[in-house]
Design an enzyme around this catalytic site. Structure first.
Site, PDB file in Angstrom:
ATOM      1  CG  ASP A 222      -0.201  -0.048   2.544  1.00 57.65           C
ATOM      2  OD1 ASP A 222       0.640  -0.965   2.703  1.00 57.65           O
ATOM      3  OD2 ASP A 222      -0.448   0.800   3.412  1.00 57.65           O
TER       4      ASP A 222
ATOM      5  CD  GLU B 208       3.963   0.951   7.091  1.00 60.40           C
ATOM      6  OE1 GLU B 208       4.659   1.324   8.056  1.00 60.40           O
ATOM      7  OE2 GLU B 208       3.653   1.701   6.135  1.00 60.40           O
TER       8      GLU B 208
END
Length: 467
Positions: free
Chosen positions: A88, A152
């Site tokens: 991400d 994250e």
């Protein structure tokens, strides 16, 4: 051992590795709304499946953990080492000049694009390290698992899902920071607070305050509206406040009074000394004005007392401390909204190894209560520390020194990574000392040679720890 073979493999796969990084970086994988089967939205789902297909193509056994996390195993032997990265990204943002955020390009030895450095580039470097071990037939007696998460940047709920099903490996590193080795991550003290008070119509007064974008960002701008003061009074006070703080002030008429915009310099809250806090500068300015006494002004003065401009160590709230390994505790007042009857704000505190709830969190709560403010925090996130003299850390440093020629050492950070809650987890790479990859900013880039060197280092670590 195996250095010549590892270097030859990675160098010969340079262009292929760049193309794989670009394939992932063309996908906008910032967190999006949940849809069925896609916990973090379309982009994170697409990035995860692209990575899983890539890892399977290279002959690794893959597992998809309900589209939260994907893994690749080097073999079916006993697990020894986990490499923990993420797919991400933060939002693209504005100000890109070299390329569009999700159109990665190679220029002057750098690969530009969102995610090239944080963390798709390092994730692919780790994958190619595993490819080197596999395709060179370097004998390993234990397993290495590459773990790729998809949340994250927004709380790491993906990894919580993963570790509810899996045990952590005896050793874990995350290539989501910088070399050499970060074996200490400071703790966090959540800093939300509130206060309520009776309204007052007495003039001059503060109508409102609005500052901050995120709790982990030192605000570069802050705004307030005041009523009942002449312009010459406002500007004279601004001149004095700017001399004391380095924060500049501009003015413009608005509904309800005069809007004051304080401008300093933003920074990450883990390194508040690198910024000039516009909010604390604004509080100093406002409390210097000849305002009418009111319960609201009393609360604002209390804030200015507890968080004076330039105090990034928590001295005023009574928690200044430091230790030799992790350095000083840091604290930054980052968010505040206020009106006639209520204020709400938040500070960010990164706690060193010697900090406990008793000598930090409880002290802040008591000091704020003395000033009429309520701290809304029940517990702190403790600091994270892995022994720098352990076999694991020494092996990482040895490989780093061998491939870079630089001296390796253990570092402390105020930031946090995936490994914060892992017993034997450290951050390791993938940027070299002195390189500013503009992570989270416009024109994010990775130095291609650094990614190649990282892949070589990671492969050597696998060979050293698992053979």
């Amino acid at each position: 051992m195996y250095r010549k073979e590892i270097e030859g493999f990675i160098d010969s796969h340079r262009q292929e590795m760049i193309e794989d990084i670009c394939k992932l970086c063309r996908i906008n994988s910032e967190k999006m709304p949940y849809t069925e089967g896609k916990p973090y939205g379309e982009g994170a789902f697409d990035a995860l499946h692209a990575a899983l297909a890539m890892m399977e193509e290279y002959g690794f056994s893959i597992t998809n953990y309900d589209n939260y996390v994907g893994t690749a195993d080097l073999n079916d032997k006993e697990r020894q080492l986990d490499i923990l990265a993420h797919l991400d990204v933060v939002p693209a943002g504005e100000g890109w000049t070299v390329t569009e955020p999700f159109e990665p390009v190679e220029k002057d030895g750098k690969l530009y694009g969102r995610g090239t450095a944080d963390d798709k580039g390092p994730a692919v470097a780790a994958l190619y390290a595993m490819r080197a071990i596999k395709e060179l037939n370097i004998p390993v007696k234990k397993n290495v698992r590459l773990i790729l998460g998809t949340d994250e940047e927004c709380g790491s709920s993906d990894i919580e899902v993963y570790y509810k099903r899996e045990q952590e490996a005896p050793m874990t590193f995350s290539p989501d920071a910088a070399f050499p080795v970060i074996n200490i991550e400071k703790g966090r003290i959540p800093g939300g607070f509130t206060a309520s008070f009776a309204a007052s119509e007495a003039l001059p007064k503060i109508v409102s305050i609005d500052a901050g974008i995120k709790v982990n960002v030192v605000p570069g701008k802050a705004k307030a509206v005041v009523a009942g003061l002449d312009m010459d009074v406002l500007t004279a006070a601004a001149d004095e406040a700017e001399k004391k703080t380095g924060v500049s002030f501009t003015f413009g008429e608005t509904k309800g009074g005069m809007q004051i915009t304080a401008e300093g310099k933003g920074a990450h809250a883990s390194t508040p000394d690198e910024g000039v806090n516009a909010l604390t500068g604004l509080l100093l300015y406002l409390t210097s004005l000849p305002l009418a006494d009111s319960p609201q002004l009393t609360a604002i003065r209390s804030l200015a007392t507890l968080f004076p401009h330039g105090d990034t160590r928590g001295k005023a709230v009574g928690i200044a401390m430091e230790d030799e390994l992790s350095g000083p505790l840091t604290l930054a007042l980052d968010m505040l909204t206020a009106d006639d009857t209520h204020l709400e704000g938040a500070f960010d505190c990164r706690a060193c190894l010697c900090a406990t709830e008793e000598n930090s969190l409880d002290v802040i709560r008591a000091r704020m209560a003395e000033e009429g403010l309520t701290l809304n925090a029940d517990q702190m996130t403790p600091p994270h520390h892995v022994d720098g003299n352990s076999h694991f850390v020494k092996t990482l440093l040895k490989a780093y020194e061998e491939y870079t020629g630089l001296k390796g050492s253990c570092q402390s950070t105020g930031g946090g990574t995936y490994v914060h809650h892992l017993k034997n987890g450290v951050a390791f790479g993938a940027s070299m000392p002195g390189t500013d990859n503009k992570m989270h900013g416009a024109d994010e880039f990775a130095v291609i040679d650094e990614l190649l060197t990282s892949a070589k280092i990671f492969a050597q670590v696998i060979a050293d720890l698992c053979c």
